[in-house]
Scaffold this active site. Structure first.
Site, PDB file in Angstrom:
ATOM      1  N   GLY A  85       0.796  -1.211   0.000  1.00 21.18           N
ATOM      2  CA  GLY A  85       0.000   0.000   0.000  1.00 21.18           C
ATOM      3  C   GLY A  85       0.831   1.264   0.000  1.00 21.18           C
ATOM      4  O   GLY A  85       0.377   2.317  -0.434  1.00 21.18           O
ATOM      5  N   ASP A 200       0.175  -2.475  12.644  1.00 17.99           N
ATOM      6  CA  ASP A 200      -0.087  -3.149  11.367  1.00 17.99           C
ATOM      7  C   ASP A 200       0.617  -4.504  11.325  1.00 17.99           C
ATOM      8  O   ASP A 200       1.268  -4.855  10.336  1.00 17.99           O
ATOM      9  CB  ASP A 200       0.361  -2.279  10.199  1.00 17.99           C
ATOM     10  CG  ASP A 200      -0.339  -2.658   8.883  1.00 17.99           C
ATOM     11  OD1 ASP A 200      -1.383  -3.351   8.942  1.00 17.99           O
ATOM     12  OD2 ASP A 200       0.151  -2.272   7.810  1.00 17.99           O
TER      13      ASP A 200
END
Length: 395
Positions: A85, A200
């Site tokens: 991402g 994350d």
């Protein structure tokens, strides 16, 4: 003595002059305020520009490379080894006598002053641990931003899991990976110079060296905290759908803290043992897609946990899988206070299976499922999504 008429004219002139002077004074004050604000803003902008362009390497204590160096190190970006991402990762070599293999992540152009980029550098440059990826330097030239770190020949954990699912799993390797990641998180939460919450943790962000030693990577969403901070203030939810702790996107479940990483770790552990990839022939749930930790509880009660993990699994491997399953279930408790800290997780993994109890069974909360699904449908930039992994239902 002045004539009466002259005195009257003088007083009349003063009365007319007072409002004019008042308006003029107010106008001057407004002008001063506006000019001061403009000057301060310009100084602030210059400070930010000066900070980003000239002094960032001093703040993060890493070597700075030019973009031309980056192109040479990657042979003009010839070998792509991953995409995510935040950017594309290339394989390259350090431009020194060692010629050491490196991974070089070119970040996508971000809004503002590149907060994610600076955040990742600031976090990782403070961490030094066998289970944390080491950084070698960075590039910052206008919109060209890159992070240079050690090359991990065995890739990411998600690829390792997907490759091994169709063959016999090496449970000892998986167990060692689980312990290594737990130690890395324990270091970030308790032993690092600054307390770091990753936010994350997922298989894609766990890389493995030639000996399958796991290393936590990608600190773009991480937050540096004071050691004494027990609750963290977040402006936006962050993380990857399927691994985010309930309290990160809903305050109704408690305060955000290092326990949010514990939840993500628990989901990773359950994924490592293959729980959510196993297709069960039947389900006691009315729903066709049953929340996968739910049936682990049922099988633990029936003592049938290993029924779906292969016919030729030996007792030692069976104990490893049971231990990992129990630890994973403890880590994904809905209430953050019910989750063990990472220090305790390491002890649980390294201790005996007999010492572990089955954790309380959390109830499936449809409000959380609805909230998560609405988050998944949104286009918020603070979230990333897993590339290859099926999204599990949350608690």
């Amino acid at each position: 003595m002045a004539p009466p008429l002259a005195g009257a004219k003088h007083n009349s002139h003063q009365r007319k002059l007072k409002p004019i002077l008042g308006v003029s004074t107010a106008l001057i004050v407004v002008i001063i305020i506006v000019v001061t604000a403009v000057i301060m803003r310009a100084k602030s902008t210059r400070r930010k520009s000066h900070w980003n362009d000239n002094n960032i390497e001093a703040a993060v204590m890493l070597k700075r490379y030019s973009y031309e160096n980056v192109k040479k190190m990657t042979n003009s970006f010839a070998h792509v080894i991953g995409e995510g991402g935040f950017g594309t990762v290339y394989k390259g070599k350090l431009p020194d006598a060692s010629g050491r293999d490196i991974a070089l992540k070119i970040l996508k152009e971000s809004k503002g002053n590149g907060e994610e980029f600076i955040n990742e550098l600031a976090s990782m440059s403070r961490a030094s641990h066998v289970n944390i990826v080491s950084l070698f330097g960075f590039c910052y030239e206008g919109s060209n931003r890159a992070i240079i770190y050690e090359f991990m020949p065995n890739g990411s954990l998600d690829k390792f899991i997907s490759e091994k699912m169709s063959t016999k799993m090496d449970w000892k390797i998986l167990y060692n990976i689980a312990v290594g990641v737990a130690r890395g998180l324990e270091y970030l939460h308790n032993s690092c110079v600054s307390k770091i919450v990753h936010f994350d943790i997922k298989p894609q962000n766990i890389l493995m060296d030639e000996d399958f030693c796991p290393k936590i990577s990608d600190f773009g969403l991480a937050k540096l905290c004071k050691k004494k901070d027990s609750v963290i203030s977040l402006l936006d939810a962050r993380g990857t759908i399927g691994y985010i702790a309930p309290e990160v996107f809903s305050k109704n479940f408690g305060g955000v803290s290092h326990k949010s990483d514990v939840y993500s770790y628990g989901m990773v552990i359950l994924e490592m043992i293959g729980a959510k990839n196993i297709k069960r022939p039947e389900s006691t749930s009315k729903n066709s897609s049953m929340y996968f930790p739910d049936w682990i509880y049922e099988d633990l009660e029936r003592k049938e946990t290993m029924k779906y993990f292969g016919d030729h699994i030996i007792e030692e491997e069976e104990n490893i899988v049971k231990k990992m399953a129990l630890v994973g279930l403890w880590c994904i408790q809905t209430n953050p206070s019910d989750r063990p800290p990472m220090r305790k997780v390491v002890e649980m993994l390294e201790g005996s299976l007999e010492a572990l109890q089955v954790p309380p069974k959390p109830l499936l909360d449809l409000h959380v499922v609805t909230a998560w699904e609405s988050v998944e449908e949104s286009q918020e930039t603070c979230f990333s999504t897993p590339n290859q992994l099926e999204r599990p239902i949350t608690l």
